[in-house]
Scaffold this motif. Structure first.
Motif, PDB file in Angstrom:
ATOM      1  N   GLU A 124       0.826  -1.208   0.000  1.00  0.00           N
ATOM      2  CA  GLU A 124       0.000   0.000   0.000  1.00  0.00           C
ATOM      3  C   GLU A 124       0.861   1.260   0.000  1.00  0.00           C
ATOM      4  O   GLU A 124       0.529   2.261  -0.631  1.00  0.00           O
ATOM      5  N   ALA A 125       1.999   1.214   0.693  1.00  0.00           N
ATOM      6  CA  ALA A 125       2.880   2.378   0.763  1.00  0.00           C
ATOM      7  C   ALA A 125       3.464   2.719  -0.597  1.00  0.00           C
ATOM      8  O   ALA A 125       3.729   3.901  -0.892  1.00  0.00           O
ATOM      9  N   VAL A 126       3.657   1.708  -1.431  1.00  0.00           N
ATOM     10  CA  VAL A 126       4.213   1.941  -2.768  1.00  0.00           C
ATOM     11  C   VAL A 126       3.365   2.945  -3.543  1.00  0.00           C
ATOM     12  O   VAL A 126       3.884   3.798  -4.278  1.00  0.00           O
ATOM     13  N   ALA A 127       2.053   2.863  -3.370  1.00  0.00           N
ATOM     14  CA  ALA A 127       1.152   3.739  -4.121  1.00  0.00           C
ATOM     15  C   ALA A 127       1.443   5.209  -3.837  1.00  0.00           C
ATOM     16  O   ALA A 127       1.344   6.060  -4.731  1.00  0.00           O
ATOM     17  N   ALA A 128       1.841   5.510  -2.591  1.00  0.00           N
ATOM     18  CA  ALA A 128       2.102   6.905  -2.222  1.00  0.00           C
ATOM     19  C   ALA A 128       3.399   7.427  -2.823  1.00  0.00           C
ATOM     20  O   ALA A 128       3.594   8.647  -2.897  1.00  0.00           O
ATOM     21  N   GLY A 129       4.262   6.526  -3.251  1.00  0.00           N
ATOM     22  CA  GLY A 129       5.545   6.956  -3.796  1.00  0.00           C
ATOM     23  C   GLY A 129       5.476   7.489  -5.211  1.00  0.00           C
ATOM     24  O   GLY A 129       6.404   8.149  -5.673  1.00  0.00           O
ATOM     25  N   GLY A 130       4.393   7.172  -5.918  1.00  0.00           N
ATOM     26  CA  GLY A 130       4.267   7.644  -7.289  1.00  0.00           C
ATOM     27  C   GLY A 130       5.306   7.065  -8.230  1.00  0.00           C
ATOM     28  O   GLY A 130       5.701   7.708  -9.208  1.00  0.00           O
ATOM     29  N   VAL A 131       5.755   5.832  -7.943  1.00  0.00           N
ATOM     30  CA  VAL A 131       6.814   5.228  -8.756  1.00  0.00           C
ATOM     31  C   VAL A 131       6.226   4.508  -9.968  1.00  0.00           C
ATOM     32  O   VAL A 131       5.050   4.159  -9.989  1.00  0.00           O
ATOM     33  N   ASP A 132       7.083   4.305 -10.968  1.00  0.00           N
ATOM     34  CA  ASP A 132       6.635   3.587 -12.166  1.00  0.00           C
ATOM     35  C   ASP A 132       7.266   2.215 -12.286  1.00  0.00           C
ATOM     36  O   ASP A 132       7.133   1.554 -13.322  1.00  0.00           O
ATOM     37  N   HIS A 133       7.951   1.769 -11.221  1.00  0.00           N
ATOM     38  CA  HIS A 133       8.617   0.467 -11.252  1.00  0.00           C
ATOM     39  C   HIS A 133       8.761  -0.044  -9.826  1.00  0.00           C
ATOM     40  O   HIS A 133       9.062   0.717  -8.913  1.00  0.00           O
ATOM     41  N   VAL A 134       8.539  -1.342  -9.651  1.00  0.00           N
ATOM     42  CA  VAL A 134       8.738  -1.989  -8.349  1.00  0.00           C
ATOM     43  C   VAL A 134       9.434  -3.327  -8.580  1.00  0.00           C
ATOM     44  O   VAL A 134       9.073  -4.083  -9.493  1.00  0.00           O
ATOM     45  N   SER A 135      10.445  -3.589  -7.756  1.00  0.00           N
ATOM     46  CA  SER A 135      11.077  -4.908  -7.716  1.00  0.00           C
ATOM     47  C   SER A 135      10.723  -5.540  -6.378  1.00  0.00           C
ATOM     48  O   SER A 135      10.856  -4.889  -5.338  1.00  0.00           O
ATOM     49  N   ALA A 136      10.258  -6.779  -6.392  1.00  0.00           N
ATOM     50  CA  ALA A 136       9.886  -7.467  -5.154  1.00  0.00           C
ATOM     51  C   ALA A 136      10.537  -8.845  -5.155  1.00  0.00           C
ATOM     52  O   ALA A 136      10.278  -9.657  -6.050  1.00  0.00           O
TER      53      ALA A 136
END
Length: 411
Positions: free
Chosen positions: A214-226
């Motif tokens: 959920e926190a990722v959404a607040a970052g406004g990023v266009d890429h995530v590595s998990a």
């Protein structure tokens, strides 16, 4: 501390490559990786070739300035070695500065390395230039300086949004700092920002992982590595698990967390393009990592950095002082190398390209592998429509069992 590299074959002191390697240079693209081996503290799960001030001590050429001098010299060496290719020096499509914590160095140090790469090779007009960063090692001023120097992408090590999970991982930033740093990077003009997450840390609950997503959404990023937590031999985390202080990650829990990630990230408009990576669109993908997954060519600059060119792989000596001394003595820092045979390269193609949403061309497989691919379609592990089109593409279930699929395709 990183585990020992393979033995390999002796590497020439001048770094020269076989003519056969130079003849194939850049057929699948060319990039440069720059390794910065410094960290303020060692994370308990990390086995990368990195060094804290206490581990380096006060003796030897180990400071940031000596690293910079040596890195610039290795870029010059790369230009000399690769300049013998029939087509001349390849253009640099991607640069990736990793570590360690590159942003512990002054932005000017990273800018000077990037400038030397441009001077020696020439950066492509649309080159992707990434630096990794720990959230606490950047601020609006340093990010603006990196953007002005030509960096186009920043990858931030978030790992988790929960303080107790960060504590187990020995991360130093506060839970909200990674998202704040991502927002600052956007404000500094970075079009592409990545957040790195780790799931399956001992003590992490489903609710903890959901909070991180959920926190990722607040970052406004266009890429995530998990990435699933991997317990590496020799790390503090491995010792804690061996003593029973912490439980080992559970495979079923890791699978559930992956499914949670794919659902949450897809809802944010981020779509998988590699098993552990999601991007908003094709422009947001990490082109440098795609170079690795497609078995392209790259020169690795820095202590312990690995390189690949035209079917030859080599790796540098690991300690920063020894690395700097080799280059100061006009000697290649390469410790050893290996020449890949055609079958080695084919196997690596299967291992790496199957992880991509674009898939693996079926002609790369031998007869037994193609039969196994057909069975994997029947088992729901490979997409049937892609298979009919000549590609092996993992389904969601196939992504969970990617290693098993690879083993089946390489009988």
């Amino acid at each position: 501390m990183a585990g020992p590299p393979p033995d390999g074959q002796p590497a020439p002191d001048d770094g020269r490559l076989p003519e056969s390697a130079l003849a194939r240079l850049g057929e699948r693209g060319f990039g440069i990786y720059v390794h910065v081996p410094f960290c303020a503290a060692r994370c308990g799960y990390c086995d990368f070739n990195t060094y804290t001030p206490g581990e380096l001590g006060s003796a030897g050429r180990t400071d940031a300035d000596s690293w910079l001098e040596a890195a610039l010299a290795e870029v010059d060496l790369a230009g000399t070695v690769l300049g013998g290719a029939p087509g001349g020096l390849p253009r640099v499509d991607t640069v990736f500065v990793g570590g360690g914590t590159p942003t512990l160095l002054p932005p000017d140090h990273l800018a000077r390395v990037l400038g030397r790469i441009d001077d020696v090779f020439g950066l492509a007009t649309d080159a992707e230039v990434t630096t990794e960063a720990n959230p606490e090692s950047v601020d609006p001023t340093s990010l603006a300086a990196l953007r002005a120097a030509g960096f186009t992408r920043v990858s931030l090590g978030m790992q988790s949004a929960r303080s107790h999970v960060l504590a187990v991982l020995d991360r130093r930033h506060t839970p909200g700092r990674a998202v704040q740093a991502a927002q600052e990077a956007r404000g500094a003009g970075f079009a592409h920002v990545n957040l790195d997450l780790i799931y399956g840390t001992p003590g992490e609950t489903d609710e903890d992982w959901a909070a991180s997503l959920e926190a990722v959404a607040a970052g406004g990023v266009d890429h995530v590595s998990a990435y699933a937590l991997i317990v590496e031999d020799g790390t503090r985390l491995a010792r804690q698990i061996a003593r029973g202080v912490l439980p080992a990650p559970d495979d079923d829990v890791l699978a559930d967390r992956y499914l949670m990630a794919d659902t949450a990230l897809s809802a944010l408009g981020l779509h998988w393009y590699e098993v552990s990576n999601w991007a908003a669109d094709e422009a947001a993908r990490c082109r440098h990592n795609e170079l690795y997954w497609r078995s392209g060519d790259w020169w690795g600059v820095g202590p312990g950095a690995h390189s690949h060119a035209g079917g030859v792989r080599w790796w540098n000596v690991r300690h920063p002082a020894r690395y700097a001394d080799r280059l100061a003595g006009k000697t290649s820092p390469a410790q050893a190398r290996e020449v890949l045979e055609a079958e080695d390269r084919r196997v690596e193609d299967v291992l790496l390209r199957l992880r991509l949403a674009d898939g693996l061309p079926l002609p790369v497989l031998d007869d037994a592998g193609r039969a196994a691919a057909a069975q994997a379609v029947a088992d729901g592990l490979l997409d049937p429509a892609a298979h009919r089109g000549g590609q092996a593409v993992l389904t969601l279930r196939g992504r969970l069992l990617a290693d098993a699929v690879v083993r089946a395709l390489l009988p």
